[in-house]
Every structure is written in C-alpha cells, then in structure tokens.
Design an enzyme around this catalytic site. Structure first.
Site, mmCIF file in Angstrom:
data_model
loop_
_atom_site.group_PDB
_atom_site.id
_atom_site.type_symbol
_atom_site.label_atom_id
_atom_site.label_comp_id
_atom_site.label_asym_id
_atom_site.label_seq_id
_atom_site.Cartn_x
_atom_site.Cartn_y
_atom_site.Cartn_z
ATOM 1 N N ASN A 22 66.754 52.515 24.537
ATOM 2 C CA ASN A 22 66.794 50.941 24.218
ATOM 3 C C ASN A 22 67.894 50.388 23.728
ATOM 4 O O ASN A 22 68.316 50.640 22.389
ATOM 5 C CB ASN A 22 65.393 50.531 23.766
ATOM 6 N N HIS B 65 57.239 51.457 20.189
ATOM 7 C CA HIS B 65 58.375 50.659 19.986
ATOM 8 C C HIS B 65 58.422 50.517 18.486
ATOM 9 O O HIS B 65 57.444 50.144 17.862
ATOM 10 C CB HIS B 65 58.374 49.210 20.431
ATOM 11 N N HIS C 108 67.545 40.056 25.882
ATOM 12 C CA HIS C 108 67.453 38.961 25.148
ATOM 13 C C HIS C 108 68.708 38.032 25.646
ATOM 14 O O HIS C 108 69.682 38.228 25.072
ATOM 15 C CB HIS C 108 67.483 39.151 23.629
ATOM 16 N N GLU D 113 62.341 43.658 26.602
ATOM 17 C CA GLU D 113 62.369 42.512 25.750
ATOM 18 C C GLU D 113 62.626 41.120 26.241
ATOM 19 O O GLU D 113 63.468 40.567 25.601
ATOM 20 C CB GLU D 113 63.044 42.873 24.313
ATOM 21 N N ASP E 235 63.297 37.731 26.980
ATOM 22 C CA ASP E 235 62.868 36.183 26.724
ATOM 23 C C ASP E 235 64.264 35.385 27.016
ATOM 24 O O ASP E 235 65.523 35.773 27.126
ATOM 25 C CB ASP E 235 62.810 35.998 25.117
ATOM 26 N N TRP F 283 58.920 39.224 25.707
ATOM 27 C CA TRP F 283 59.163 39.449 24.182
ATOM 28 C C TRP F 283 58.164 38.338 23.619
ATOM 29 O O TRP F 283 58.583 37.490 22.833
ATOM 30 C CB TRP F 283 60.360 39.743 23.637
ATOM 31 N N ASN G 181 55.788 44.818 16.482
ATOM 32 C CA ASN G 181 56.457 45.129 15.173
ATOM 33 C C ASN G 181 55.533 46.279 14.654
ATOM 34 O O ASN G 181 55.893 47.298 13.928
ATOM 35 C CB ASN G 181 56.261 43.991 13.958
ATOM 36 N N ILE G 182 54.069 46.379 14.882
ATOM 37 C CA ILE G 182 53.462 47.160 13.871
ATOM 38 C C ILE G 182 53.564 48.714 14.419
ATOM 39 O O ILE G 182 52.704 49.549 13.683
ATOM 40 C CB ILE G 182 51.820 46.752 14.332
ATOM 41 N N MET G 183 54.290 49.193 15.258
ATOM 42 C CA MET G 183 54.706 50.504 15.580
ATOM 43 C C MET G 183 55.816 50.834 15.400
ATOM 44 O O MET G 183 56.421 51.825 15.464
ATOM 45 C CB MET G 183 54.144 50.970 16.962
ATOM 46 N N LYS G 184 56.650 50.110 14.313
ATOM 47 C CA LYS G 184 58.033 50.413 14.130
ATOM 48 C C LYS G 184 57.923 51.354 12.637
ATOM 49 O O LYS G 184 56.894 51.527 11.988
ATOM 50 C CB LYS G 184 58.702 49.053 13.650
ATOM 51 N N ASN H 261 66.391 53.206 19.494
ATOM 52 C CA ASN H 261 66.701 51.873 19.585
ATOM 53 C C ASN H 261 68.079 51.363 19.074
ATOM 54 O O ASN H 261 68.422 51.689 17.734
ATOM 55 C CB ASN H 261 65.771 50.877 18.895
ATOM 56 N N GLU H 262 68.868 50.853 19.888
ATOM 57 C CA GLU H 262 70.285 50.186 19.303
ATOM 58 C C GLU H 262 71.183 51.326 18.909
ATOM 59 O O GLU H 262 71.632 51.040 17.584
ATOM 60 C CB GLU H 262 69.873 49.105 18.473
#
Ligand code: XIL
Length: 410
Positions: free
Chosen positions: A240, A147, A276, A305, A307, A362, A111-114, A196-197
């Site tokens: 991504n 990310h 995912h 990512e 999982d 992830w 999260n911390i580089m969003k 992303n997305e």
C-alpha cells in the site's frame, strides 16, 4: 507535511498515531440539517426513508452503497479510545454504526491495528480493541482490511522496535506472524496492508527514515509478506502506498517490486492505492491509466484510503484566510459528488472485475477526517468524506453509488 516538487503529496509517514480529525465549528452549511432516517433506522431501512423523512438538505436516495458492487466497499473507522469511535455508546456512535451497517461491507481500522497499537512492547500484544471491532464486524456480516503490519512512520513504530538490537529478520517475522495469526481463524480479517509506504517519490526505497530498510535492506518486505502468507494463507496481501494514482516513478517502482515478487514466488495479492487525492488532481483519466497499469500485473488493485477534500491547499487560488471554501455549499457538494463518481468510474474502467480488491473511503463523517489537522492544520473545516457531521449521507455518497450502479457522473 511534505510535498514533492511538482504536485501535492500527503506524506502520511510523518503523522501521529492518535486520532486527529479536528472539529472546527465554523461555517458549516450542514449545521441546520437535522437527523436523517439513517439516524433512527436500522440497516433494514426502506428505500424511501432517506429521501422522504430526511430533514437533511441533501437529496440522497441511495439505500446501500455496496449493493451493486462485486467487491468490498469499505470505510476507515475509529475504535478503542479514539475520538469518533464506531463503538462508543454515547454521542454519535449509534449513527456511525447505522451508517456503516447500511452502506459498507468492509472496514479498515484507521489506527487501532497499527504496529504501535497492537505490539507496544516486545512481548506484549494488545488485541482487545481490535477484537471488539472484529466482533462488531462479525455481528453485522462485515469484513475487515487489516492496516498495517509494517510501516516506517516514526510514530507508528513501537519504541522497542526502533531500538531493537537482535535478529531483525526473526523479530519482524514474529511480529507479522503473531498479529496475522491472531486474526486468521476469525474469517473477518480477509486482507492486509502488509507493508505501507516503502518507496520514495523517485522510486527508490525509502531509506533514511525507515528503520526496517536500515536494518534489513529491501529484504524486509519479502520477510513480511512471507510471514503473513504463512500465518493466514487465505488472506489477500497488499502493498500500500500514496501518490500512486498520478503514475510515474513511484508507481513504476511498486509494480517492478510486485513483478519481482511474483517471478520469485514471494507472496503478494494486490497493490493498494491510498487515494488521498484532490478535487482537481490527478485527472480521472490519469487515475484510470494508473489503475490499469497496476492491474496489468495480474494482481488485485485496491483503492484503500480515498478522501477528496473540497479545498485544495496546493492550488493557486487557495490562500487562507483570504480565499478558501469556508462552507460546503450545494454547488461544492455537487462538484465533489461528480468527482467521487469519476474516480470510482476510473477504478471500474481501469481494473478488470476479477481484480477489484475494493474501494475504501478514509473515514465516516467529515469532521473526523485526518485531513483537517494534517492537511489544513486545523485552520478551517473541510468536508472530504461521504457523511456530514450529523451522519447524513452527502451527495458524494450518491456519486459513489452512481458509479457503482454504472450511471453517468453528473
Ligand atoms: C492516519 C489516521 O487517519 C490518523 O488518525 C493518524 O493520526 C495518522 O494516520 N496513510 C495511511 C494511514 O496509511 O494509516 C494514515 O492514517 C493516513 C495516511
């Protein structure tokens, strides 16, 4: 959570930016496991330490997951003020660090580089938490996958940006330039999820819920990739997305975009499959085809990512609270081991060696997984990752190792 009409989909775009990972307490067969050798040893643990001195119920002998991989083997980590932080001094922080040091060569900040973390106000960048993670990576010879520079997801877009009324091209270019530029000289952040997305399931550009598309049309992708390349010519730049592994319209659209970029000289180095997935979907053979289809572009392909939850909430047999897996039994852990092995094998089979951008799981330990809150709404536990709640490596980790070592999946 949204899903498409045919198969399950995890729509990450609607999810919150804060650490989730619920910590349900019930029914975990791992609770009796005491500390493994990982918890007490450092990265130089001898090869026998995991199996011999571990009181874990899992027989896992792998010493370094990444040893036999010619590409980055990564894990998403929490840091800063997040729960399950890799860098916390208390709690299980040291065990997390030991696990990362021993088994992974690369990390993705979960999260911390969003966007909203690094760029909360138009003229404010908050790099301290990310810098601390970069320092940890540098201290231990690890690299980072950044990310993510551009993501439509509501909670991830800083408020000031949503309401921006100036020149969007200049603004977005500056955003990307300043963030990539900040990390460029450190040689730790070696790759980025630039966008992303951006696509909907039918292969059209996501529009109704993307401020970027609304203000710039599809040109926002190109602007972001060009700015990223200028700010760090050495970094690998990825597009991504999720729901690529099953193939179909969305994967086709991503590939068409990438090919158009290459034809026009817009910089792009790789395609990231979030991964995912489910324990029984998509089939590994289908995933292999999808990886190969992406690799046919000549670009790198990265599993960004990964999982694999034990429960598949979309399967016909799942119903809560009547019929679901409330415990990670040995049989289920073994099934997950085989599945991880088959998925990594599909990646190796589908992507030529020179184009393997890496594989990232992830999250570190099971209770930290975002799926517990986002897929299962905190109704019950699940165990989607490679380490149990005590940071003991699970059979799933051995499954990844078996694939990386070229062994048959069992
Ligand atoms: C998730 C994080 O893991 C959660 O902690 C957060 O609440 C929401 O985002 N696709 C992505 C990731 O690209 O950034 C998402 O991460 C998971 C789905």
């Amino acid at each position: 959570m949204k899903f498409d009409l045919i198969r399950p989909v995890i729509l990450a775009g609607v999810l919150g930016a804060t650490a989730c990972g619920g910590s349900g307490s019930g029914g975990d067969s791992l609770s009796s496991a005491s500390s493994s050798a990982l918890s007490s040893s450092t990265s130089s643990a001898s090869s026998s330490s995991l199996s011999s001195s571990s009181a874990s119920s899992w027989a896992v002998s792998e010493e370094h997951l990444y040893d036999n991989a010619s590409f980055p083997v990564g894990v998403a980590v929490s840091a800063g003020n997040e729960s399950y932080s890799l860098l916390e001094e208390s709690g299980q922080g040291q065990k997390r660090r030991d696990a990362v040091i021993a088994h992974f060569s690369n990390m993705t900040p979960g999260n911390i580089m969003k966007m909203s973390y690094l760029h909360p106000e138009e003229n404010t960048y908050t790099f301290a938490d990310a810098d601390a993670l970069v320092q940890f990576a540098a201290d231990h010879g690890k690299t980072l996958h950044g990310h993510t520079l551009v993501w439509h997801s509501d909670y991830q877009v800083p408020g000031w940006m949503k309401n921006y009324s100036g020149d969007w091209q200049a603004m977005l270019s500056e955003h990307v330039t300043n963030i990539v530029g900040h990390f460029a000289s450190g040689e730790v952040v070696t790759s980025w999820d630039v966008v992303n997305e951006a696509f909907a399931e039918d292969g059209s550009y996501r529009s109704a819920d993307s401020v970027f598309y609304q203000n710039m049309g599809e040109s926002y992708l190109e602007v972001a990739f060009r700015a990223a390349r200028n700010a760090d010519p050495a970094a690998d730049l990825y597009y991504n997305d999720y729901n690529l592994a099953q193939g179909g319209a969305k994967l086709n659209a991503v590939i068409a975009m990438a090919e158009d970029f290459m034809a026009r000289g817009v910089p792009i180095d790789g395609i990231g499959f979030q991964g995912h997935i489910q324990i029984d979907w998509p089939a590994a053979s289908v995933m292999e085809q999808s990886f190969a289809q992406a690799a046919a572009t000549g670009l790198k392909v990265r599993l960004t990512e990964l999982d694999i939850p034990i429960n598949n909430p979309y399967s016909a047999s799942y119903s809560y609270p009547d019929n679901y897996h409330a415990e990670l039994t040995q049989a289920l852990a073994d099934r997950q081991k085989r599945r991880y092995c088959e998925v990594v094998t599909a990646y190796l089979n589908g992507v030529p060696e020179a184009q393997r951008g890496g594989i990232t799981v992830w999250g570190i330990e099971d209770p930290s997984s975002w799926l517990i809150s986002q897929l299962f709404a905190n109704k019950h536990d699940d165990w989607p990752l490679l380490f149990d709640k005590n940071l003991n490596p699970k059979p799933a980790l051995q499954g990844v190792a078996d694939a990386l070592n070229g062994q048959a999946c069992e």
